[in-house]
Design a protein around this motif. Structure first.
Motif, PDB file in Angstrom:
ATOM      1  N   MET A 314       0.815  -1.204   0.000  1.00 19.80           N
ATOM      2  CA  MET A 314       0.000   0.000   0.000  1.00 19.80           C
ATOM      3  C   MET A 314       0.857   1.266   0.000  1.00 19.80           C
ATOM      4  SD  MET A 314      -3.335  -0.130  -0.122  1.00 19.80           S
ATOM      5  CE  MET A 314      -3.890  -1.486   0.885  1.00 19.80           C
ATOM      6  N   SER A 315       2.036   1.175   0.590  1.00 22.37           N
ATOM      7  CA  SER A 315       2.902   2.362   0.679  1.00 22.37           C
ATOM      8  C   SER A 315       3.431   2.792  -0.690  1.00 22.37           C
ATOM      9  CB  SER A 315       4.073   2.091   1.625  1.00 22.37           C
ATOM     10  OG  SER A 315       4.836   0.978   1.176  1.00 22.37           O
ATOM     11  N   TYR A 316       3.361   1.888  -1.682  1.00 26.52           N
ATOM     12  CA  TYR A 316       3.835   2.226  -3.030  1.00 26.52           C
ATOM     13  C   TYR A 316       2.709   2.751  -3.926  1.00 26.52           C
ATOM     14  CZ  TYR A 316       7.637  -0.766  -1.418  1.00 26.52           C
ATOM     15  OH  TYR A 316       8.656  -1.322  -0.682  1.00 26.52           O
ATOM     16  N   ALA A 317       1.470   2.748  -3.404  1.00 28.28           N
ATOM     17  CA  ALA A 317       0.320   3.124  -4.232  1.00 28.28           C
ATOM     18  C   ALA A 317       0.405   4.573  -4.694  1.00 28.28           C
ATOM     19  CB  ALA A 317      -0.979   2.884  -3.459  1.00 28.28           C
ATOM     20  N   LEU A 318       0.807   5.471  -3.805  1.00 27.94           N
ATOM     21  CA  LEU A 318       0.835   6.898  -4.146  1.00 27.94           C
ATOM     22  C   LEU A 318       1.792   7.198  -5.297  1.00 27.94           C
ATOM     23  CD1 LEU A 318      -0.313   9.708  -3.218  1.00 27.94           C
ATOM     24  CD2 LEU A 318       1.760   9.924  -1.836  1.00 27.94           C
ATOM     25  N   PRO A 319       3.071   6.778  -5.228  1.00 26.11           N
ATOM     26  CA  PRO A 319       3.958   7.064  -6.369  1.00 26.11           C
ATOM     27  C   PRO A 319       3.523   6.361  -7.653  1.00 26.11           C
ATOM     28  CG  PRO A 319       5.079   5.692  -4.731  1.00 26.11           C
ATOM     29  CD  PRO A 319       3.816   6.181  -4.104  1.00 26.11           C
ATOM     30  N   ILE A 395       3.123  -2.342  -9.761  1.00 27.42           N
ATOM     31  CA  ILE A 395       2.767  -2.006  -8.376  1.00 27.42           C
ATOM     32  C   ILE A 395       1.251  -2.025  -8.206  1.00 27.42           C
ATOM     33  CG2 ILE A 395       2.742  -0.134  -6.677  1.00 27.42           C
ATOM     34  CD1 ILE A 395       5.571   0.565  -7.691  1.00 27.42           C
ATOM     35  N   ARG A 396       0.537  -1.548  -9.204  1.00 23.08           N
ATOM     36  CA  ARG A 396      -0.924  -1.592  -9.156  1.00 23.08           C
ATOM     37  C   ARG A 396      -1.413  -3.026  -8.950  1.00 23.08           C
ATOM     38  NH1 ARG A 396      -4.804   1.222 -13.743  1.00 23.08           N
ATOM     39  NH2 ARG A 396      -6.784   0.940 -12.666  1.00 23.08           N
ATOM     40  N   THR A 397      -0.811  -3.965  -9.634  1.00 22.79           N
ATOM     41  CA  THR A 397      -1.171  -5.376  -9.464  1.00 22.79           C
ATOM     42  C   THR A 397      -0.886  -5.853  -8.045  1.00 22.79           C
ATOM     43  OG1 THR A 397      -0.768  -5.835 -11.807  1.00 22.79           O
ATOM     44  CG2 THR A 397      -0.771  -7.714 -10.304  1.00 22.79           C
ATOM     45  N   ALA A 441      -4.637   7.814   1.392  1.00 27.85           N
ATOM     46  CA  ALA A 441      -5.589   6.805   1.853  1.00 27.85           C
ATOM     47  C   ALA A 441      -6.679   6.498   0.837  1.00 27.85           C
ATOM     48  CB  ALA A 441      -6.227   7.252   3.170  1.00 27.85           C
ATOM     49  N   THR A 442      -6.904   7.400  -0.106  1.00 24.68           N
ATOM     50  CA  THR A 442      -8.001   7.206  -1.051  1.00 24.68           C
ATOM     51  C   THR A 442      -7.564   6.549  -2.360  1.00 24.68           C
ATOM     52  OG1 THR A 442      -7.680   9.498  -1.814  1.00 24.68           O
ATOM     53  CG2 THR A 442      -9.381   9.109  -0.149  1.00 24.68           C
ATOM     54  N   ILE A 443      -6.316   6.745  -2.745  1.00 23.69           N
ATOM     55  CA  ILE A 443      -5.820   6.241  -4.033  1.00 23.69           C
ATOM     56  C   ILE A 443      -5.895   4.723  -4.184  1.00 23.69           C
ATOM     57  CG2 ILE A 443      -3.589   5.854  -5.201  1.00 23.69           C
ATOM     58  CD1 ILE A 443      -3.066   8.871  -4.827  1.00 23.69           C
ATOM     59  N   PRO A 444      -5.544   3.920  -3.155  1.00 21.55           N
ATOM     60  CA  PRO A 444      -5.526   2.468  -3.361  1.00 21.55           C
ATOM     61  C   PRO A 444      -6.836   1.886  -3.880  1.00 21.55           C
ATOM     62  CG  PRO A 444      -4.364   3.009  -1.340  1.00 21.55           C
ATOM     63  CD  PRO A 444      -4.996   4.285  -1.820  1.00 21.55           C
ATOM     64  N   ALA A 445      -7.979   2.413  -3.435  1.00 19.51           N
ATOM     65  CA  ALA A 445      -9.264   1.873  -3.896  1.00 19.51           C
ATOM     66  C   ALA A 445      -9.444   2.062  -5.392  1.00 19.51           C
ATOM     67  CB  ALA A 445     -10.411   2.547  -3.142  1.00 19.51           C
ATOM     68  N   ASN A 446      -8.957   3.180  -5.934  1.00 19.65           N
ATOM     69  CA  ASN A 446      -9.050   3.399  -7.378  1.00 19.65           C
ATOM     70  C   ASN A 446      -8.132   2.459  -8.140  1.00 19.65           C
ATOM     71  OD1 ASN A 446      -9.559   6.214  -5.975  1.00 19.65           O
ATOM     72  ND2 ASN A 446     -10.678   6.246  -7.907  1.00 19.65           N
ATOM     73  N   LEU A 447      -6.928   2.242  -7.627  1.00 16.01           N
ATOM     74  CA  LEU A 447      -6.010   1.319  -8.295  1.00 16.01           C
ATOM     75  C   LEU A 447      -6.586  -0.093  -8.347  1.00 16.01           C
ATOM     76  CD1 LEU A 447      -2.553   2.439  -6.818  1.00 16.01           C
ATOM     77  CD2 LEU A 447      -3.463   2.921  -9.100  1.00 16.01           C
ATOM     78  N   ALA A 448      -7.354  -0.459  -7.318  1.00 15.60           N
ATOM     79  CA  ALA A 448      -7.914  -1.810  -7.250  1.00 15.60           C
ATOM     80  C   ALA A 448      -9.311  -1.903  -7.836  1.00 15.60           C
ATOM     81  CB  ALA A 448      -7.933  -2.284  -5.790  1.00 15.60           C
ATOM     82  N   GLY A 449      -9.973  -0.769  -8.073  1.00 18.37           N
ATOM     83  CA  GLY A 449     -11.327  -0.774  -8.631  1.00 18.37           C
ATOM     84  C   GLY A 449     -12.408  -1.146  -7.647  1.00 18.37           C
ATOM     85  N   ILE A 450     -12.109  -1.063  -6.345  1.00 20.62           N
ATOM     86  CA  ILE A 450     -13.076  -1.489  -5.329  1.00 20.62           C
ATOM     87  C   ILE A 450     -13.909  -0.307  -4.831  1.00 20.62           C
ATOM     88  CG2 ILE A 450     -11.597  -3.404  -4.605  1.00 20.62           C
ATOM     89  CD1 ILE A 450     -10.825  -1.698  -2.138  1.00 20.62           C
ATOM     90  N   PRO A 451     -15.065  -0.577  -4.197  1.00 25.06           N
ATOM     91  CA  PRO A 451     -15.890   0.511  -3.677  1.00 25.06           C
ATOM     92  C   PRO A 451     -15.344   1.048  -2.363  1.00 25.06           C
ATOM     93  CG  PRO A 451     -16.926  -1.585  -3.174  1.00 25.06           C
ATOM     94  CD  PRO A 451     -15.716  -1.902  -4.021  1.00 25.06           C
ATOM     95  N   ALA A 452     -15.573   2.340  -2.118  1.00 20.80           N
ATOM     96  CA  ALA A 452     -15.148   2.969  -0.872  1.00 20.80           C
ATOM     97  C   ALA A 452     -16.111   4.094  -0.537  1.00 20.80           C
ATOM     98  CB  ALA A 452     -13.723   3.503  -0.992  1.00 20.80           C
ATOM     99  N   VAL A 453     -16.502   4.165   0.719  1.00 22.14           N
ATOM    100  CA  VAL A 453     -17.437   5.185   1.198  1.00 22.14           C
ATOM    101  C   VAL A 453     -16.755   5.982   2.300  1.00 22.14           C
ATOM    102  CG1 VAL A 453     -19.710   5.633   2.222  1.00 22.14           C
ATOM    103  CG2 VAL A 453     -19.383   3.639   0.726  1.00 22.14           C
ATOM    104  N   SER A 454     -16.826   7.312   2.216  1.00 23.71           N
ATOM    105  CA  SER A 454     -16.335   8.175   3.289  1.00 23.71           C
ATOM    106  C   SER A 454     -17.521   8.788   4.007  1.00 23.71           C
ATOM    107  CB  SER A 454     -15.434   9.284   2.738  1.00 23.71           C
ATOM    108  OG  SER A 454     -15.022  10.160   3.784  1.00 23.71           O
ATOM    109  N   ILE A 455     -17.531   8.651   5.349  1.00 25.40           N
ATOM    110  CA  ILE A 455     -18.583   9.265   6.166  1.00 25.40           C
ATOM    111  C   ILE A 455     -17.940  10.207   7.176  1.00 25.40           C
ATOM    112  CG2 ILE A 455     -20.043   7.232   5.915  1.00 25.40           C
ATOM    113  CD1 ILE A 455     -19.382   6.604   8.892  1.00 25.40           C
ATOM    114  N   PRO A 456     -18.700  11.186   7.693  1.00 27.59           N
ATOM    115  CA  PRO A 456     -18.142  12.076   8.712  1.00 27.59           C
ATOM    116  C   PRO A 456     -17.762  11.298   9.971  1.00 27.59           C
ATOM    117  CG  PRO A 456     -20.164  12.988   7.790  1.00 27.59           C
ATOM    118  CD  PRO A 456     -20.065  11.577   7.299  1.00 27.59           C
ATOM    119  N   GLY A 457     -16.541  11.532  10.451  1.00 22.02           N
ATOM    120  CA  GLY A 457     -16.055  10.805  11.620  1.00 22.02           C
ATOM    121  C   GLY A 457     -15.912  11.657  12.860  1.00 22.02           C
ATOM    122  N   GLY A 458     -16.277  12.953  12.773  1.00 23.70           N
ATOM    123  CA  GLY A 458     -16.164  13.832  13.926  1.00 23.70           C
ATOM    124  C   GLY A 458     -15.370  15.074  13.599  1.00 23.70           C
TER     125      GLY A 458
END
Length: 516
Positions: A314-319, A395-397, A441-458
């Motif tokens: 996951m640490s390589y996802a950003l670059p 790396i995406r793989t 934190a958001t990029i990995p979901a796009n690289l993998a094509g998976i769903p992700a939901v962000s909700i207010p956490g406080g």
């Protein structure tokens, strides 16, 4: 009902009241336009969430809904549950009845000859379209400061950015200028603004929502999704826009009828939740980490099984992302040259085609677009394509494999949505690298094509909202909504009311004061 109270309802509450004829869709739509005129203003004064308003058409649709509902019988019964509830559209999603500019000078005033598939679905369901929202130019940016038409401001603090690229949609929803909005998410452009503005944003499974009519930035990553004030609202809009589209070659043939019901499930007993070790701690602000830890304890107390998960790649996802995206940008932006698409600049009467293209792109594109085109062209150039683009795809793989292994042991993965709260305006324009890092934190979901939901956490530093992200396996969007809805309910019980209700007076007063 008082118009101010009317616009503060959730989308599903609005739908319920419309069904009961407590108020009409025309009244509801007018109330939103009145509020927009009161607080949106311009980039110099106000939030500036909208680039184009669509008042006449929106009121005509609202009037039709009211007529059909009043007539009763089969016509009323055939109305979509969200019929009459207004919506805003991000300005990189094409619309035939108002301009689509992608917040770029090169497309200033451009009118599409057709509607995007998601827009057509919204029109068929008779949701009045309020207008088009501001964004970073061609979706390139994380603060909505790279719009050619001026910045959008965060409704919680007008001196801070709303996130990007879809800051206009998030700010419109967060400031009660729309109950629902559509955005696009390539590396977090729905979820990061949602985190910064205290709203809910979803990146659906890649291919679950048609991209036909979305102006492409990075085609293998782009995904249209909903912005709302609650998880249930987001899920209801997601259901409306999802589904197979033969016009989109990447569209999935899958049914999406269980999202709204999943979002309203409150039982989390036995749900296996993985905490991503790589997406917390170092680099994440102290108060964001504290709010996140508190949310994890709420999940444990509710009967969920919370365990640590290690995803070493996951640490390589950003670059990797910032090689893949510019490469695809370089290809997708090639069409905007003043010859095929875009407003034409002719430097001299006898200019060559090459000179016209050069002048057009120099005048029409902003700094961030130019930066990514140059970077992507270099990464794809002879002698470097395998070293850079090829390595990034490998790396995406590896990231996809990390997710696959994690989901063998847990139902969802959870993390903070962003490492920080909304940044002050101007801070990241002078430091693009820090802007890129905010998407870690958001990029990995796009690289993998998976769903992700962000909700207010406080609330975290500077009394600003923070977000919590729930990721699920591909096509398991309903599972992500189930956990997001359950956690949302737990947090609201803790706070005593939804987060989006905790600062509306301050928002209106501060914005009105700026205009005065």
């Amino acid at each position: 009902m008082n118009p101010d109270h009317m616009i503060r309802l959730t989308a599903l509450q609005m739908a319920e009241e419309l069904n009961k004829t407590t108020f009409t869709s025309v009244e509801l739509t007018k109330a939103h336009f009145d509020h927009i005129r009161q607080i949106d203003g311009t980039a110099q004064a106000g939030i500036h969430a909208y680039l184009h308003l669509n008042e006449d058409d929106a009121l005509a649709v609202a009037a039709e809904v009211d007529r059909l509902r009043a007539a009763g019988g089969a016509d009323a019964a055939a109305l979509h549950p969200l019929a009459g509830v207004p919506i805003a559209i991000k300005d990189n999603i094409v619309t035939s009845q108002q301009p689509t500019t992608a917040a770029s000078k090169i497309l200033e005033g451009w009118m599409s000859p057709y509607d995007a598939t998601v827009v057509q679905k919204v029109r068929d369901a008779k949701l009045p379209v309020l207008g088009k929202t501001n964004m970073d130019e061609f979706a390139m940016g994380s603060t909505t400061e790279y719009s050619a038409y001026g910045v959008t401001r965060n409704p919680w603090d007008l001196e801070r950015a709303p996130g990007g690229s879809g800051g206009g949609s998030a700010s419109a929803v967060g400031a009660y200028m729309a109950p629902l909005a559509l955005g696009s998410d390539t590396g977090g452009s729905i979820r990061q603004p949602a985190s910064f503005t205290g709203t809910v944003g979803t990146k659906p499974t890649y291919g679950s929502v048609s991209r036909y009519g979305l102006i492409a930035m990075a085609s293998s990553l782009d995904q249209i999704g909903p912005v709302a004030r609650t998880t249930a609202d987001a899920a209801a809009l997601h259901e409306l826009i999802a589904g197979h589209d033969p016009k989109d070659s990447t569209s999935l043939i899958t049914e999406w009828n269980d999202l709204a019901s999943a979002a309203q499930t409150r039982d989390l007993t036995g749900v296996r939740i993985g905490v991503l070790e790589e997406l917390q701690g170092s680099g994440f602000s102290e108060q964001i980490q504290q709010r996140f830890d508190e949310a994890l304890q709420l999940l444990r107390d509710a009967g969920a099984d919370v365990v640590a998960i290690d995803c070493p790649n996951m640490s390589y996802a950003l670059p990797a992302y910032y090689l893949i995206v510019p490469s695809e940008v370089s290809s997708n932006m090639a069409r905007f040259d003043g010859i095929r698409f875009g407003n034409r600049v002719v430097p001299e009467a006898d200019s060559t085609v090459k000179e016209v293209m050069a002048a057009t792109r120099a005048a029409g594109f902003g700094d961030e677009v130019k930066r990514r085109i140059i970077l992507g062209t270099y990464a794809l150039s002879a002698g470097y394509v395998e070293e850079y683009y090829g390595s990034a795809q490998r790396i995406r793989t590896l990231v996809q494999q990390d997710f696959a292994r994690a989901f063998e042991n847990v139902d969802v993965l959870i993390s903070p949505t962003t490492p920080t709260v909304a940044v002050p305006l101007g801070e990241q324009v002078s430091d693009p690298a820090s802007m890129y890092a905010n998407d870690v934190a958001t990029i990995p979901a796009n690289l993998a094509g998976i769903p992700a939901v962000s909700i207010p956490g406080g609330m975290a530093e500077h009394d600003m909202p923070m977000g919590i992200q729930i990721q699920a396996p591909a096509t398991r969007d309903a599972v992500a909504y189930r956990v997001a809805g359950g956690l949302e309910a737990l947090l609201e019980d803790k706070w005593g009311r939804p987060l989006y209700q905790q600062a509306p007076e301050a928002t209106t007063a501060a914005t009105a004061g700026r205009q005065d």
